[in-house]
Structure formats: C-alpha cells, structure tokens
Design a protein around this motif. Structure first.
Motif, PDB file in Angstrom:
ATOM      1  N   SER A 144       0.841  -1.210   0.003  1.00 58.09           N
ATOM      2  CA  SER A 144      -0.129  -0.060  -0.010  1.00 58.09           C
ATOM      3  C   SER A 144       0.645   1.230  -0.058  1.00 58.09           C
ATOM      4  O   SER A 144       0.507   2.429  -0.575  1.00 58.09           O
ATOM      5  N   ARG A 179       0.453   4.904  -2.255  1.00 54.73           N
ATOM      6  CA  ARG A 179       0.292   6.221  -1.181  1.00 54.73           C
ATOM      7  C   ARG A 179       1.416   7.122  -1.722  1.00 54.73           C
ATOM      8  O   ARG A 179       1.348   8.249  -2.275  1.00 54.73           O
ATOM      9  N   ALA A 217       0.650   8.595  -5.074  1.00 60.39           N
ATOM     10  CA  ALA A 217      -0.620   9.660  -4.944  1.00 60.39           C
ATOM     11  C   ALA A 217       0.140  10.805  -4.283  1.00 60.39           C
ATOM     12  O   ALA A 217      -0.311  12.185  -4.848  1.00 60.39           O
ATOM     13  N   GLU A 218       0.973  10.709  -3.353  1.00 56.20           N
ATOM     14  CA  GLU A 218       1.623  11.927  -2.817  1.00 56.20           C
ATOM     15  C   GLU A 218       2.588  12.802  -3.784  1.00 56.20           C
ATOM     16  O   GLU A 218       2.563  13.978  -3.521  1.00 56.20           O
ATOM     17  N   VAL A 258      -6.902   5.314  -0.085  1.00 63.04           N
ATOM     18  CA  VAL A 258      -5.956   6.035  -0.945  1.00 63.04           C
ATOM     19  C   VAL A 258      -6.977   6.014  -2.234  1.00 63.04           C
ATOM     20  O   VAL A 258      -6.627   7.028  -2.933  1.00 63.04           O
ATOM     21  N   ASN A 262      -7.912   9.111  -4.288  1.00 66.51           N
ATOM     22  CA  ASN A 262      -7.529   9.145  -5.921  1.00 66.51           C
ATOM     23  C   ASN A 262      -8.835   9.497  -6.593  1.00 66.51           C
ATOM     24  O   ASN A 262      -8.758  10.348  -7.800  1.00 66.51           O
TER      25      ASN A 262
END
Length: 649
Positions: free
Chosen positions: A523, A527, A530-531, A593, A597
């Motif tokens: 995971s 993440r 996405a960050e 997450v 998104n």
C-alpha cells in the motif's frame, strides 16, 4: 642539431662534396641544416656572382636556419641546383612540426612545387621528398594544391623518363597531397591512377609499397574507388596479402583494400579474388598493428548481407570471438596501443552480424555472449556501448535471454547503466529492457544494482536517454517484488514529472510504469505515487493526448489507482492469497488512498474525457476496457458495495 667549426667543413668543387672533419661526404649526405647556413659568392668560372652554401657555426637556431634557407627562394640569383639544396634543407627541417608550419606560412611552397618541373631529376626528387614532409600540414596541402602539385606529380609518375626512385618519391608526396579532398579529384583528372597501379603490380617491393601508400588516400572518394577497381588493382593487392609477410607492409595493403571495398562493386570483386579466405588466415595474428587494419577490412565485408554466410563458413565469426578474448583489456595484448580500436571494431562487427535473424542462434551457440561479456568489461565506453547493443539484438528469445544470464551478461549490463558515458548507458538500458522480459532476469538485474542508474537517467537532458530508461523501468515494474526497490530508488517522482513531457514515448512509458507500480499489494507504493501528484498529472496528460498507446496506459493507471488493491486479481496473486477476489468483497475495509484518488479524478472532470476518448479509440478494446473500469469506480459502485458489506448492512 650537430654543429661544426668552419675550418672542419670544406667544399670540394671537383668531387662535388664536403670534407667534414677529414671525411668526404656527398652533397646528398650532408646535414644541410648545419652545413648549408651561410652563403659564399663564386668569384670565378661560369657561375661567377652566384652564391654557394657553406658551413658556419655562428648559426645556432632552427629559426635562423629556416630564414636563411627560405631566403634563397626570394633571390633571382640562385640556380635551380641551389634551390634543390634549399629544398633538401627544407625536407630535413620539415621533419618537425613547428618548422613545417613556419615553412607553410612563409609563402615559398609554390616555388618548391615548381621544382617538380625542373631540368635535373635529382632536384625534382628533392622537391618531392620535401613535399612529402611539408604536406603533413593542412595549409600546405591547400596552397600546393592551388599551385598544381597533383598535376606535376602525376606528370612525373606518367613520364617514361622518370627513374624508379623519382617515382617512389612522387608517390609518397602524392599520398600526403591526397589527404585533401580537392587534390584527390585533381589526381584522378591528372591521370595519377594508372601509373600508381602499374607500380602496385611491379615486382620491386619498394615500388609497390610506395604506390600503396599513395593509393589509400587517393581512393578516399567514391569516383576514385571505382576508377581504381575498374583498373584492376584489387587482384594485385589481394595476391600480396600474406599472414607471414612483413607487418608494416601487410598493414598498408589492408588499409588500401579496406578503403577500396567500401564501394560495393569493389567489394564483390575482392570476394571473387579470394579476400575472405586470405583474411581468415590472418585473424590468428597477435600483432596489434596488423589487427587494427584487419578488423577494418573485415567490417566492410560483414556489412554486406550476402557475404555474411561466407564470413561464418570461413571461420571469421569464431575468429572475431577469439580476437575479443585475446585482446581484452586484462591481457598484455589488450594493454598495447591500438588494442582499444580492435575491441571497438570487433564489438561493431558482432552487432552487424546480429542484425541478421538467421545467424543469431549460431552466434550464441558459438559463444557470442561470452565474447560480449569480455568486451563489456573493457574500459572504453564506445566499445561497451556497441557490446550492449549487440546483447540487445541477440536477446530476442527466452532461451537466448537464459543463455545471456548463464554467460554472466546481466551484472555487466546492470553496471553499464551507471556509466558516465550517456551513449553507453542508453545502449545498456535498451539491452536491459530486453533481458528483463525474462522473469528470472528481472530480479537478478535489480539485485545487480541497475535501478539507481536507471533512476538517474530519468533526469538526463537527452530525450532518448529518458525514453530508454522509462522503457526499462516499466518492464522491471511488471514484477511486483521490484516495486519497493523502485520506490526506494526514488523512481516515482521523476516518472510522475515525465508525464508532462511532449514525447509520447516518454509519456506512455511513464504511465505504464506508474500503472504497474500501482498494482502492487504494497500500500505504501500507491500512497507514494498519489503523494507525488500522479493523479492530477495523469488527468492533465489524458486531456491533451490523442495517442491511443499513451491514453491506454493512462487509463490503466487511473483504473489501478482508483480501485481497492485488495480487490485486484494481480495483487491477490502477488500476496499468495487463496481467497478469490469475489469472496474478498465485504471482508476488507474501503481503501482510503483509492477513495482520495477517485475524488481527485472527479475534481479534474476526467470521466467526461474518458467517455469522449471511448468514441475516438473505439477500435482499441484495451483502452475501452480500462476506461470503463475507471468510470465504474468513479460512479462509486464499488465503494457502495464495500461500505454496505463492511458495515454488515
């Protein structure tokens, strides 16, 4: 320089020589840079009023000597004979670079060229010898060319009255003059080719050696190559090839042959004359000088597709692999000057042979990867790059990728992507991408440390470097076990940034790599993606792109980032779970997450763009599938199921 006292050197008019410390030396043996320094006026006889040269120990610098020698050409008082002496003095001084440059800039080169048409052969010869040294300078070649040097040298070569010695000197001078392309054309027009070929077939070794010296630069342009080929020079040249002959002579022969067979007509003619068989006998040589010229001739042959089979049948392919091992940088032979050139040419020829699909299997069976592994360990980036290119061309089947691994190619390729030379790194990245298509190779390449090198290539200014690096990373990212290593290497941020590139190859590769990384069951990887702002940049790229390949990869990435990874079949398999995906629904909590998104995608209005592109890319089932998966998740259908079942409602 050697200096004499004035009373130690006396000119003997009767014997036409100098007494030097009690020893009579003929004029042509006198060190003119020492003896011909000052002038003595003739007071009696038919040459009364003219000047002769004599020794003077007060002249102590080459500059002073040159000024005096060149001053002879200024004065109308001196005869051709004295000008000939001056020309010989120029030849002696012209053995050194600085005096050559000085003479070239002094304005007297046309006078030396005019000596080639003098009445006395000895002075024509001295002028030719002088020019063979002075023409090392580019400026001198241009000036002498304008003064008609090639025409005058051609006249000497064509004259039946010219002695063999004079023709030899003229050939050597013509060789240097033809380093200039304009002089090559003038040489052909002036008729220099036929007398040179006549010298080539001469039985006197010195005659044909001098002719070969002139033939190589004279044939540097295509028209001259053809003229020499049609004139029948190749049979004579090839007949003189002998693996037991003098190395310097054989090297010159190979140089001329290599120049001539660059022209297809001459190449066919040379093969008919048995060139391949003669070269096959020479590949066993341990002489670096000979090998430098031999590999150039071999390279011209192996470029021709129809000769590759003969090349292999005569053992030249095995010979190349043996040369690679024999001249590798870790041996005494490989450490000699010129060995680096040999290695580069061998790597280039292996790459050329690997272009032919029909020969790849035979090359690998005969040890191509073992030879390339040796070349990859060398110190020259150019050779390493060519070797890496060959690896990429050969590693096209799974069994050949396995063979590359067994022959220890993978550590060398992984190391090369960290090389300082960008060309070598690009070839290594290309080879790495092909090797990594094999499952076992993926993990071994990562363990060998390739990721940091690839990560660094993402920031390179060279577009092709970024293309190849992203291509290699997307292939490595297909293995879920590499995901955490790629994240640890810092590959996510540049991959996200590269989505803004204008090159569709980089956009597509980056999106595909992000898509593969976002499939992982780890995971933290999703993440991290996405960050670094992957979702907005993917959406922005999709809004402006009409490339179906790029858009398919982006749609796949959006689909993966918007779903719960625990409901992804690939992730379930990677986690070695025995629970099928359908049964996992309701057993796991919603993925925060993925929810975030999806929110970003809706804010970007990507659903309308996906629907628009489904119409544009309707012939691409893969794009439509990924688009519909993303749209379904954006409509919240999966979320509703997850939330209801998780709450027990």
């Amino acid at each position: 320089f050697e200096y004499f006292q004035e009373d130690e050197v006396k000119y003997d008019v009767v014997r036409a020589g100098y007494w030097v410390r009690g020893i009579l030396r003929p004029i042509e043996k006198i060190p003119f840079y020492a003896a011909c320094m000052t002038l003595e006026q003739v007071r009696i006889g038919p040459q009364k009023g003219m000047y002769k040269l004599k020794a003077d120990s007060s002249i102590v610098t080459p500059q002073g000597a040159l000024d005096l020698i060149l001053d002879i050409f200024r004065s109308p008082l001196y005869s051709v004979e004295i000008n000939g002496w001056a020309a010989e003095a120029c030849a002696i001084m012209g053995e050194f670079s600085e005096p050559r440059q000085y003479i070239s800039s002094a304005g007297f080169l046309p006078d030396i060229v005019n000596l080639l048409t003098g009445d006395h052969e000895i002075w024509r010869g001295q002028a030719a010898i002088t020019l063979s040294l002075l023409l090392y300078e580019a400026t001198a070649r241009k000036i002498c060319g304008e003064a008609g040097v090639t025409e005058k040298l051609s006249d000497i070569l064509n004259s039946k009255y010219s002695s063999p010695q004079l023709k030899q000197s003229a050939s050597l001078a013509l060789a240097k003059a033809c380093w200039n392309s304009e002089n090559q054309v003038q040489g052909r027009i002036a008729g220099a080719i036929m007398p040179i070929i006549e010298q080539v077939v001469d039985e006197d070794e010195r005659n044909w050696c001098c002719a070969i010296e002139a033939l190589t630069p004279l044939c540097a342009n295509s028209e001259n190559k053809l003229a020499v080929g049609y004139a029948g020079a190749l049979p004579a040249l090839i007949s003189r090839l002998n693996h037991e002959g003098a190395v310097q002579v054989q090297a010159r022969l190979l140089s001329s042959i290599a120049t001539l067979i660059a022209e297809p007509f001459n190449c066919d003619k040379a093969v008919e004359c048995g060139l391949i068989m003669r070269l096959a006998k020479m590949v066993q040589s341990d002489n670096v000088l000979l090998m430098q010229y031999l590999v150039v001739a071999l390279r011209s042959l192996c470029r021709v597709e129809r000769f590759k089979q003969r090349f292999i049948d005569n053992g030249l392919m095995d010979g190349l692999f043996e040369i690679a091992r024999k001249f590798n940088s870790g041996t005494d032979l490989g450490a000699q000057t010129g060995a680096a050139h040999v290695r580069l040419q061998v790597a280039t020829m292996i790459s050329i042979l690997a272009d032919s699909e029909v020969f790849k299997g035979k090359m690998i069976d005969h040890g191509a990867f073992r030879a390339l592994e040796v070349l990859l360990r060398g110190p020259e980036p150019s050779t390493q790059g060519q070797a890496a290119q060959s690896v990429g061309k050969l590693a096209t089947k799974d069994e050949w990728k396995d063979q590359a691994r067994e022959d220890h190619i993978l550590p060398q390729i992984a190391s090369l992507v960290k090389n300082r030379n960008i060309e070598a790194r690009m070839e290594a990245a290309q080879a790495l991408r092909l090797l990594a298509a094999n499952t076992k190779n993926k993990s071994l390449l990562v363990k060998a440390g390739c990721l940091n090198g690839l990560r660094d290539m993402l920031d390179q200014e060279v577009t092709e470097a970024r293309v190849r690096a992203t291509d290699a990373i997307r292939v490595l990212a297909r293995d879920h076990y590499n995901a955490s290593d790629l994240v640890a290497a810092g590959a996510v941020r540049p991959l996200v940034d590269l989505l803004a590139e204008t090159d569709p190859r980089i956009q597509g590769n980056s999106a595909d790599a992000i898509s593969k990384l976002s499939q992982t069951h780890v995971s933290d990887t999703r993440r991290t993606i996405a960050e670094w702002g992957a979702v907005p940049k993917l959406c922005t790229t999709l809004k402006h792109s009409f490339d179906v390949g790029v858009n398919t990869n982006i749609a796949n990435a959006l689909s993966n980032l918007s779903r719960n990874p625990q409901l992804d079949a690939n992730a379930v398999m990677a986690a070695r779970s025995h629970t099928i995906v359908a049964n996992r629904v309701g057993q796991i909590p919603p993925d925060r997450v993925a929810i975030e998104n999806r929110k970003q995608m809706l804010d970007e209005g990507i659903n309308s763009r996906l629907k628009e592109l489904e119409g544009i890319h309707r012939t691409s089932p893969e794009f439509v599938r990924h688009s519909q998966q993303t749209l379904a998740q954006l409509r919240g259908e999966v979320d509703k199921i997850e939330l209801l079942k998780f709450s027990g409602t």
